[in-house]
Design an enzyme around this catalytic site. Structure first.
Site, PDB file in Angstrom:
ATOM      1  N   GLN A  95     -11.044   6.346 -16.540  1.00 56.99           N
ATOM      2  CA  GLN A  95     -11.380   7.128 -17.727  1.00 56.99           C
ATOM      3  C   GLN A  95     -12.128   6.295 -18.752  1.00 56.99           C
ATOM      4  O   GLN A  95     -12.264   5.077 -18.617  1.00 56.99           O
ATOM      5  CB  GLN A  95     -10.099   7.710 -18.330  1.00 56.99           C
ATOM      6  CG  GLN A  95      -9.030   6.667 -18.612  1.00 56.99           C
ATOM      7  CD  GLN A  95      -7.662   7.281 -18.879  1.00 56.99           C
ATOM      8  OE1 GLN A  95      -7.099   7.068 -19.954  1.00 56.99           O
ATOM      9  NE2 GLN A  95      -7.128   8.023 -17.923  1.00 56.99           N
ATOM     10  N   HIS A  97     -12.986   6.505 -23.289  1.00 58.25           N
ATOM     11  CA  HIS A  97     -12.753   7.196 -24.563  1.00 58.25           C
ATOM     12  C   HIS A  97     -13.995   7.086 -25.442  1.00 58.25           C
ATOM     13  O   HIS A  97     -14.679   6.055 -25.441  1.00 58.25           O
ATOM     14  CB  HIS A  97     -11.561   6.587 -25.305  1.00 58.25           C
ATOM     15  CG  HIS A  97     -10.311   6.521 -24.491  1.00 58.25           C
ATOM     16  ND1 HIS A  97      -9.709   7.639 -23.967  1.00 58.25           N
ATOM     17  CD2 HIS A  97      -9.547   5.466 -24.110  1.00 58.25           C
ATOM     18  CE1 HIS A  97      -8.631   7.271 -23.300  1.00 58.25           C
ATOM     19  NE2 HIS A  97      -8.519   5.965 -23.362  1.00 58.25           N
ATOM     20  N   GLU A 114      -8.417   1.005 -27.994  1.00 58.53           N
ATOM     21  CA  GLU A 114      -7.023   0.696 -27.692  1.00 58.53           C
ATOM     22  C   GLU A 114      -6.902  -0.716 -27.143  1.00 58.53           C
ATOM     23  O   GLU A 114      -7.905  -1.416 -26.931  1.00 58.53           O
ATOM     24  CB  GLU A 114      -6.459   1.704 -26.687  1.00 58.53           C
ATOM     25  CG  GLU A 114      -7.162   1.708 -25.345  1.00 58.53           C
ATOM     26  CD  GLU A 114      -6.742   2.860 -24.450  1.00 58.53           C
ATOM     27  OE1 GLU A 114      -6.045   3.778 -24.922  1.00 58.53           O
ATOM     28  OE2 GLU A 114      -7.122   2.852 -23.265  1.00 58.53           O
ATOM     29  N   HIS A 171     -11.933   2.255 -17.759  1.00 57.71           N
ATOM     30  CA  HIS A 171     -10.659   1.568 -17.539  1.00 57.71           C
ATOM     31  C   HIS A 171      -9.672   2.455 -16.795  1.00 57.71           C
ATOM     32  O   HIS A 171      -9.801   3.681 -16.785  1.00 57.71           O
ATOM     33  CB  HIS A 171     -10.042   1.141 -18.871  1.00 57.71           C
ATOM     34  CG  HIS A 171      -9.691   2.285 -19.769  1.00 57.71           C
ATOM     35  ND1 HIS A 171     -10.608   2.901 -20.581  1.00 57.71           N
ATOM     36  CD2 HIS A 171      -8.518   2.943 -19.974  1.00 57.71           C
ATOM     37  CE1 HIS A 171     -10.035   3.871 -21.265  1.00 57.71           C
ATOM     38  NE2 HIS A 171      -8.754   3.931 -20.908  1.00 57.71           N
ATOM     39  N   ARG A 191     -12.112  11.923 -18.211  1.00 59.60           N
ATOM     40  CA  ARG A 191     -11.711  11.479 -16.876  1.00 59.60           C
ATOM     41  C   ARG A 191     -12.944  11.378 -15.990  1.00 59.60           C
ATOM     42  O   ARG A 191     -13.644  12.367 -15.756  1.00 59.60           O
ATOM     43  CB  ARG A 191     -10.675  12.467 -16.320  1.00 59.60           C
ATOM     44  CG  ARG A 191      -9.911  11.958 -15.097  1.00 59.60           C
ATOM     45  CD  ARG A 191      -8.848  12.961 -14.654  1.00 59.60           C
ATOM     46  NE  ARG A 191      -7.786  13.097 -15.636  1.00 59.60           N
ATOM     47  CZ  ARG A 191      -7.439  14.244 -16.211  1.00 59.60           C
ATOM     48  NH1 ARG A 191      -8.084  15.352 -15.922  1.00 59.60           N
ATOM     49  NH2 ARG A 191      -6.446  14.281 -17.085  1.00 59.60           N
TER      50      ARG A 191
END
Length: 322
Positions: A95, A97, A114, A171, A191
């Protein structure tokens, strides 16, 4: 409020989840496929609830909206950070972000940068972290061909490793890995590849987001340069893993001794997770017992605190963009 705020986590079941959140941390989980503990969360998809003090029973989002003074009157419509523990019994999907600009335009929420502190990893465990495409055209070609072997970059990991995952980074957490994740408060995930799995609950493959992924993936992938810094601070070993515009993340370690920390003047509040050991936290002369698996916030009025015991904690504070 010169006292810590302890939180009751929210749990998410996932097709790749397991039961180590129960066996390793003692949580009461909803099933043996529990993938995520949303430990310090104000996100509407899983808000944590305050367990002590005058705000007991409020969730963190309500506290943020109603009592901003607890957080040093920090700006922003939403509480900016989210702390999770993830148990990957199986591989997560590959996936990516989006950043804030893309996410706000297309999803109406923050983007998602993150980072992961690896709590446990089976022998031979790997993460997918980055890719090998050198141009957007090559990226699109490899994705459309399903040539994941030549696209995806795998890296071995072990307990104690730390990975920073800026928005736009391809990642996936691999099977047999548990991480503590510090992230922007966002639940937007694109995804890219799901190993052609079928969700047992629906009998269908999970949705992919190929065009959005192509839009936001950083090309080429470049590993961020991290300057890990280790200091002894009044009896506590403080390791700073990352200090960015989104968050600063540290590990605090004590080996049977006592130590104290003082908040930096520009930090409005601190999020803390106990990941190993036991001991106590002392704030304003009051002791609070600490055990592995607890999560708490040191609000703005807590300027100094003491720790005692054999403890490992992960702490985070918001950055300039938070």
């Amino acid at each position: 409020m010169t006292a810590p705020l302890f939180l009751k986590p929210y749990f998410q079941e996932k097709m790749w989840g397991g039961k180590r959140l129960k066996t390793e941390f003692g949580y009461e989980i909803p099933s043996d496929t529990t993938g995520e503990c949303w430990a310090i969360s104000a996100h509407p998809h899983g808000p944590a609830v305050i367990e002590n003090g005058p705000y007991q029973g409020l969730n963190l989002a309500e506290l943020w909206q109603q009592h901003r003074e607890v957080f040093g009157n920090a700006k922003g419509d939403v509480f900016p950070l989210l702390t999770k523990i993830l148990d990957a019994r199986d591989d997560l999907s590959v996936q990516v972000h989006p950043d804030d600009a893309y996410a706000l335009k297309h999803e109406g929420e923050l983007g998602k940068t993150e980072c992961w502190y690896v709590l446990a990893a089976d022998e031979g465990a790997e993460m997918i972290y980055g890719h090998y495409a050198q141009t957007k055209a090559e990226l699109k070609q490899l994705i459309e061909a399903g040539d994941w072997q030549h696209l995806l970059r795998r890296v071995p990991v072990k307990a104690g490793d730390f990975l920073y995952v800026p928005s736009g980074t391809v990642h996936a957490i691999g099977k047999g890995i548990m991480v503590l994740e510090t992230q922007q408060s966002s639940d937007t995930t694109y995804r890219l590849y799901d190993f052609d799995r079928v969700d047992k609950k629906t009998g269908q493959k999970r949705e992919l987001h190929l065009q959005q992924s192509i839009d936001v993936i950083n090309v080429p992938h470049v590993d961020p340069k991290l300057n890990r810094e280790v200091k002894q601070v009044a009896g506590i070993e403080v390791t700073t893993f990352v200090d960015t515009d989104f968050f600063k993340v540290q590990r605090w370690q004590l080996a049977g001794q006592a130590g104290s920390l003082i908040r930096n003047s520009d930090e409005p509040y601190t999020l803390v997770s106990v990941i190993a050991g036991s001991g106590k936290l002392t704030v304003a002369g009051i002791d609070y017992e600490l055990q592995k698996g607890q999560h708490f916030i040191l609000p703005n009025d807590v300027k100094e605190w003491q720790l005692e015991g054999t403890l490992t904690l992960i702490a985070s504070v918001p950055g300039k963009k938070a």
